[in-house]
Design a protein around this motif. Structure first.
Motif, short mmCIF file in Angstrom:
data_model
loop_
_atom_site.label_atom_id
_atom_site.label_comp_id
_atom_site.label_asym_id
_atom_site.label_seq_id
_atom_site.Cartn_x
_atom_site.Cartn_y
_atom_site.Cartn_z
N UNK A 27 18.99 -15.78 -33.64
CA UNK A 27 19.75 -16.90 -34.20
C UNK A 27 20.35 -17.82 -33.14
N UNK A 28 20.91 -17.24 -32.07
CA UNK A 28 21.54 -18.06 -31.05
C UNK A 28 20.58 -19.04 -30.38
N UNK A 29 19.45 -18.56 -29.84
CA UNK A 29 18.51 -19.49 -29.22
C UNK A 29 17.97 -20.55 -30.19
N UNK A 30 17.72 -20.16 -31.44
CA UNK A 30 17.27 -21.16 -32.42
C UNK A 30 18.35 -22.21 -32.64
N UNK B 60 17.78 -35.09 -38.35
CA UNK B 60 16.37 -34.85 -38.67
C UNK B 60 15.47 -35.06 -37.45
N UNK B 61 16.08 -35.14 -36.27
CA UNK B 61 15.29 -35.30 -35.05
C UNK B 61 14.52 -34.02 -34.74
N UNK B 62 13.37 -34.16 -34.08
CA UNK B 62 12.58 -32.99 -33.68
C UNK B 62 13.36 -32.16 -32.68
N UNK B 63 13.08 -30.85 -32.68
CA UNK B 63 13.82 -29.91 -31.82
C UNK B 63 12.89 -29.39 -30.73
N UNK B 64 13.33 -29.50 -29.49
CA UNK B 64 12.50 -29.09 -28.35
C UNK B 64 12.86 -27.67 -27.91
N UNK C 269 9.50 -29.69 -35.83
CA UNK C 269 10.34 -30.42 -36.77
C UNK C 269 11.64 -29.67 -37.00
N UNK C 270 12.69 -30.38 -37.38
CA UNK C 270 14.03 -29.80 -37.53
C UNK C 270 14.06 -28.66 -38.54
N UNK C 271 13.20 -28.74 -39.56
CA UNK C 271 13.26 -27.74 -40.63
C UNK C 271 12.66 -26.39 -40.22
N UNK C 272 11.87 -26.37 -39.15
CA UNK C 272 11.25 -25.11 -38.72
C UNK C 272 12.31 -24.12 -38.23
N UNK C 273 13.16 -24.48 -37.26
CA UNK C 273 14.20 -23.51 -36.86
C UNK C 273 15.19 -23.23 -37.98
N UNK C 274 15.41 -24.22 -38.85
CA UNK C 274 16.35 -24.00 -39.95
C UNK C 274 15.83 -22.93 -40.90
#
Length: 315
Positions: free
Chosen positions: A34-37, A223-227, A234-239
């Motif tokens: 959870x922390x790294x995500x 909604x910005x992409x997450x690196x 995309x933002x929804x993947x880690x979410x």
């Protein structure tokens, strides 16, 4: 709190015990992700409150069908165990997370996490003082070894900054984590593990929603992409991963493990979350652990093994 059962282990078949350890490892590993995500989401403007609420809310939705199936024909359990469910959802789920993120807002992450993870020692103390379950010398030795390992894994020797307000929030998070282990191991309620996880997460999500509505939990999203180190997503993947893997799966397997192992052993196996968090931070956000941290991880594992052997000596 009702009777905290399954803390002085009964004789169990080896496959049952092994299954409990496996579930506990899965829970600790998924919690550690959870922390790294969340770190990736923080960098794009997400607030801690928004991440926590989305994580717990998604988990509650994901477990809803399993919760309904587990409670079929036993809905009266919710009424009879309403008090414990409320304590679990408010204190062990919402409270622990809200207090932890409040702590890291005013102090370094490492000491905040270390303070929260004094929960296993609090579990041992609770069972000793309230249930008369005196820990064996080996259990105490394992606790000491694991504590030294945590100090090394969290790299506290570098001189992290402490703030008294943050210490207070982290201690409050420790109380929530202690409640999580004790209530999860209570087999006397009749609540199936999936039911407790699903209902507890629902109560936790509602509590966090109230905190957000009153302004106590700042809500900022993007909604910005997450690196991450391997790729940009995309933002929804880690979410989704936070909700489905680090919450729904983590809580469900953690409760099931506590029922098999007891709160004392389950709480110490959960220390592996810290080791998992270091590994995932290395893989996802390029935070490479040093040799001291790796040595600390080995000490944590050794401490868990010692606690387990000491727990068997009490059977």
């Amino acid at each position: 709190m009702t009777q905290i059962a399954n803390d002085r282990p009964t004789v169990q078949a080896a496959p049952a015990v092994g299954g409990g350890v496996l579930l506990a490892v899965v829970s600790a590993t998924t919690f550690g992700l959870s922390g790294p995500l969340a770190t990736g989401l923080f960098s794009t403007g997400w607030s801690a409150g928004a991440i926590v609420l989305a994580r717990i809310g998604l988990a509650a939705i994901a477990l809803a069908p399993f919760t309904v199936a587990a409670l079929r024909g036993r809905w009266g359990l919710l009424r009879r165990q309403a008090g414990q469910i409320l304590v679990y959802g408010v204190l062990a789920v919402a409270g622990a997370q809200f207090c932890y993120f409040s702590a890291v807002a005013t102090m370094d992450v490492a000491p905040a996490l270390l303070i929260e993870y004094t929960a296993p020692a609090a579990v041992v103390a609770w069972l000793w003082l309230r249930r008369g379950q005196r820990p064996s010398p080996l259990t105490l030795a394992g606790a000491a070894i694991a504590a030294v390992g945590l100090v090394l894994v969290l790299d506290l020797v570098s001189g992290a900054h402490l703030a008294w307000a943050g210490v207070a929030w982290a201690l409050a998070a420790m109380v929530g984590a202690t409640a999580y282990f004790l209530i999860s191991a209570d087999t006397g309620t009749g609540l199936p593990p999936l039911a407790l996880a699903g209902v507890g997460l629902t109560v936790g999500a509602l509590t966090l929603g109230v905190l957000a509505a009153t302004g106590l939990l700042p809500m900022h999203a993007s909604t910005a992409s997450v690196a991450y180190a391997p790729a940009t997503v995309s933002w929804w993947v880690p979410l989704l991963l936070l909700g489905l893997v680090t919450a729904a799966l983590a809580y469900a397997t953690g409760i099931a493990a506590s029922r098999r192992l007891g709160s004392r052993v389950a709480s110490f196996v959960a220390l592996l979350e810290v080791v998992a968090a270091v590994v995932f931070a290395w893989l996802l956000v390029d935070q490479l652990p040093g040799l001291v941290q790796l040595a600390g991880g080995l000490l944590v594992i050794g401490g868990v093994v010692a606690v387990k052997l000491g727990d068997r000596a009490l059977a």
